[in-house]
Write an enzyme that holds these catalytic residues in place. Sequence first.
Site, short mmCIF file in Angstrom:
data_model
loop_
_atom_site.label_atom_id
_atom_site.label_comp_id
_atom_site.label_asym_id
_atom_site.label_seq_id
_atom_site.Cartn_x
_atom_site.Cartn_y
_atom_site.Cartn_z
NE ARG A 53 -3.71 -2.30 2.37
CZ ARG A 53 -4.64 -2.56 3.27
NH1 ARG A 53 -4.90 -1.69 4.24
NH2 ARG A 53 -5.34 -3.68 3.24
CD GLU A 63 -8.27 -1.19 10.89
OE1 GLU A 63 -8.33 -2.04 9.99
OE2 GLU A 63 -8.13 0.04 10.69
NE ARG A 121 -2.04 -1.66 11.37
CZ ARG A 121 -2.84 -0.61 11.23
NH1 ARG A 121 -3.96 -0.54 11.94
NH2 ARG A 121 -2.53 0.37 10.40
#
Length: 426
Positions: A261, A348, A390
């Site tokens: 990304r 998140e 994450r």
Amino acid sequence: MHDIRQIRENPEAFDAGLARRGVAPVSSQIVALDEQRRALATRAQESQNRRNEASKAIGKAMAQGDTATAEALKAEVASLKDSLPALETEEKEAAAKLNDLLAGLPNLPLDTVPKGADESGNLEVSRWGTPRDFAFTPREHADIGPALGLDFETGALLSGARFTFLKGQMARLHRALAQFMLDTQTGRNGFMECNVPLLVRDDAVYGTGQLPKFSEDLFRTTDGRWLIPTAEVSLTNAVREQIVEPATLPLRMTALTPCFRSEAGAAGRDTRGFIRQHQFEKVELVTICRPEESEAEHAHMLASAEAVLQALNLPYRKMLLCAGDMGATARITYDLEVWLPGQQAYREISSVSNCGDFQARRMNARFKPESAKKTEFVHTLNGSGLAVGRTLVAVLENYQQEDGSVTVPEVLRPWMGGIERLEALG
């Protein structure tokens, strides 16, 4: 993509749904373009029908010796032949304008989705686990990680900002997390493991909604292919342009892949650490199902993602996203946010979305219900099960020790060869 018939039948409801997304009303423009396209198509069809009739009549007139009528019919056929291409071109142009307008619009949120323009409008649904009570001040992963093999400097040297080089037991922990997630989703939760292309064509990223509006978020190769931002693109497009066998539904798929990304809209956000990278790994979950199954499949996918966090004993909260904070293709989304003690914040780690038939219409992915005469569009769902990097961050921060070491969660130790602790590299 939206169903043009529903827009024609209830334009007010369509505009009201878009308004919840912060999008100005466009139903009148859509209906006008649709009417123009249909009128041109009708004219073209009528002209073609008349041309065929006149062509047949020429032979009859000639057989009857009616030369004048035959010549008049020939002139009419020639005129129709000349005018038809222009009509067909106008119809194609109107259809292209309509398609471009529809392709740039987001999905409509379900009625249960809360109102709101951004993340401040999201609704907390539940919490799981109790944040650890530290006997010392917990540090952020960016402070703990470098001594253990989370090498930001080498990553930046090789590739620039938002790239990281993992070494030694840190790399092994990252791999162990990915394998544990993949084995959990395939062995316990009924997802079929897939190994998918990382480079895809325009049609694929159009099908899942990244094109045309979000091309700036992607990386493109010199030959025109796109690096996938998530395995959702490859997995979901596995059924594009297909009529799926009903007996195979629901079709649950998972893949562990690198994701790429550009983070074009993330300037200044999470520039430090491992949370927001240009290249990262993720275990993606995708389900293709019948419309009547999608709500239950959404719940199953969400539970499948939560199961990983619970097995790792990582506290998290479940958030129902408001209309303004959802991804463009979703009609309802839940985020799972893991507790990071170093930041003293929930962040998140998974986003689980039900897209309804929105992506299926873009991909022309359908199924034929048993004993039905017509096909229907399938429903598509996607979610993270989980983002590996994450999750690594969450393990480092939640399992850190005062001496800078990190305890390996017990459930991961079989994938770590029995290693129980990450310690500073020698």
